[in-house]
Write a protein that holds these residues in place. Structure first.
Motif, PDB file in Angstrom:
ATOM      1  N   LYS A   1      23.003   5.549 -12.618  1.00 42.57           N
ATOM      2  CA  LYS A   1      22.506   5.776 -11.265  1.00 42.57           C
ATOM      3  C   LYS A   1      21.109   5.191 -11.130  1.00 42.57           C
ATOM      4  CE  LYS A   1      25.232   9.859 -10.298  1.00 42.57           C
ATOM      5  NZ  LYS A   1      25.872   9.548  -9.054  1.00 42.57           N
ATOM      6  N   ASP A   2      20.707   4.946  -9.899  1.00 38.12           N
ATOM      7  CA  ASP A   2      19.385   4.401  -9.622  1.00 38.12           C
ATOM      8  C   ASP A   2      18.309   5.464  -9.765  1.00 38.12           C
ATOM      9  OD1 ASP A   2      20.323   1.833  -9.039  1.00 38.12           O
ATOM     10  OD2 ASP A   2      20.675   2.338  -6.939  1.00 38.12           O
ATOM     11  N   ILE A   3      17.102   5.024 -10.101  1.00 39.54           N
ATOM     12  CA  ILE A   3      15.957   5.913 -10.216  1.00 39.54           C
ATOM     13  C   ILE A   3      15.754   6.639  -8.888  1.00 39.54           C
ATOM     14  CG2 ILE A   3      13.446   5.963 -10.528  1.00 39.54           C
ATOM     15  CD1 ILE A   3      13.949   3.358 -12.260  1.00 39.54           C
TER      16      ILE A   3
ATOM     17  N   THR B   1      17.455  22.848  -4.355  1.00 39.87           N
ATOM     18  CA  THR B   1      16.417  21.810  -4.316  1.00 39.87           C
ATOM     19  C   THR B   1      16.947  20.566  -5.018  1.00 39.87           C
ATOM     20  OG1 THR B   1      14.618  23.416  -4.284  1.00 39.87           O
ATOM     21  CG2 THR B   1      14.082  21.202  -5.071  1.00 39.87           C
ATOM     22  N   VAL B   2      16.796  19.438  -4.376  1.00 38.25           N
ATOM     23  CA  VAL B   2      17.365  18.188  -4.889  1.00 38.25           C
ATOM     24  C   VAL B   2      16.769  17.827  -6.252  1.00 38.25           C
ATOM     25  CG1 VAL B   2      17.546  15.689  -4.498  1.00 38.25           C
ATOM     26  CG2 VAL B   2      17.866  17.292  -2.603  1.00 38.25           C
ATOM     27  N   VAL B   3      17.643  17.420  -7.154  1.00 37.92           N
ATOM     28  CA  VAL B   3      17.260  16.903  -8.470  1.00 37.92           C
ATOM     29  C   VAL B   3      17.672  15.437  -8.501  1.00 37.92           C
ATOM     30  CG1 VAL B   3      17.625  17.057 -10.963  1.00 37.92           C
ATOM     31  CG2 VAL B   3      17.591  19.148  -9.571  1.00 37.92           C
ATOM     32  N   GLY B   4      16.730  14.578  -8.852  1.00 40.27           N
ATOM     33  CA  GLY B   4      17.005  13.144  -8.875  1.00 40.27           C
ATOM     34  C   GLY B   4      16.913  12.565 -10.272  1.00 40.27           C
ATOM     35  N   VAL B   5      17.408  11.361 -10.423  1.00 35.57           N
ATOM     36  CA  VAL B   5      17.336  10.639 -11.692  1.00 35.57           C
ATOM     37  C   VAL B   5      15.866  10.421 -12.032  1.00 35.57           C
ATOM     38  CG1 VAL B   5      17.881   8.461 -12.859  1.00 35.57           C
ATOM     39  CG2 VAL B   5      19.548   9.504 -11.308  1.00 35.57           C
ATOM     40  N   GLY B   6      15.498  10.721 -13.253  1.00 34.90           N
ATOM     41  CA  GLY B   6      14.105  10.614 -13.681  1.00 34.90           C
ATOM     42  C   GLY B   6      13.818   9.331 -14.433  1.00 34.90           C
ATOM     43  N   LEU B   7      12.620   9.269 -14.969  1.00 35.38           N
ATOM     44  CA  LEU B   7      12.132   8.116 -15.718  1.00 35.38           C
ATOM     45  C   LEU B   7      11.520   8.581 -17.033  1.00 35.38           C
ATOM     46  CD1 LEU B   7      10.090   6.464 -12.835  1.00 35.38           C
ATOM     47  CD2 LEU B   7      12.075   5.469 -13.900  1.00 35.38           C
ATOM     48  N   ILE B   8      11.437   7.678 -17.997  1.00 38.52           N
ATOM     49  CA  ILE B   8      10.677   8.000 -19.197  1.00 38.52           C
ATOM     50  C   ILE B   8       9.196   7.991 -18.821  1.00 38.52           C
ATOM     51  CG2 ILE B   8      12.448   7.102 -20.758  1.00 38.52           C
ATOM     52  CD1 ILE B   8      10.635   4.652 -21.190  1.00 38.52           C
TER      53      ILE B   8
END
Length: 120
Positions: free
Chosen positions: A14-16, A37-44
């Motif tokens: 999935k996209d960041i 509450t929305v949880v999205g794709v994270g980053l290092i």
């Protein structure tokens, strides 16, 4: 992992920032947030730092905007990463990457750096 068809880690990329779900009742309560509450794709960590640094508003120099591909983020901690973005991939010996869409969609990231610089 291959033998089990990547079932433990999944097969979907999935996209960041893309929504991946919402907080459960328990997680929301523990964090003092609203359920769902929305949880999205994270980053290092270094990539998140680069996103914040490179995405910051930059004052024009002599009336000229500094394009994203001409900026570099220096992210320091137990390691030090120098991150830069490019619309095209560049393969440089000794430099990690290029990695597509790893910090900003549509850009490649290059990561030269030092693996162990101490706790700065």
């Amino acid at each position: 992992l291959v033998a089990e068809n990547y079932e433990r880690i999944g097969q979907t990329v999935k996209d960041i920032g893309e929504k991946i779900g919402g907080l459960s009742e328990q997680a929301a309560k523990e964090m003092g947030l609203i359920p769902g509450t929305v949880v999205g794709v994270g980053l290092i960590d270094a990539h998140a730092g680069a996103l914040g640094t490179l995405g910051a508003k930059v004052e024009k120099k002599n009336g000229v905007d500094i394009p994203l591909g001409r900026r570099m983020a220096l992210i320091c901690g137990t390691s030090t990463c120098h991150l830069t973005l490019s619309k095209e991939p560049h393969f440089v010996p000794g430099v990690w990457g290029p990695f597509a869409d790893a910090v900003v969609g549509g850009y490649w990231v290059l990561e030269p750096g030092q693996s162990a610089t101490g706790a700065l």
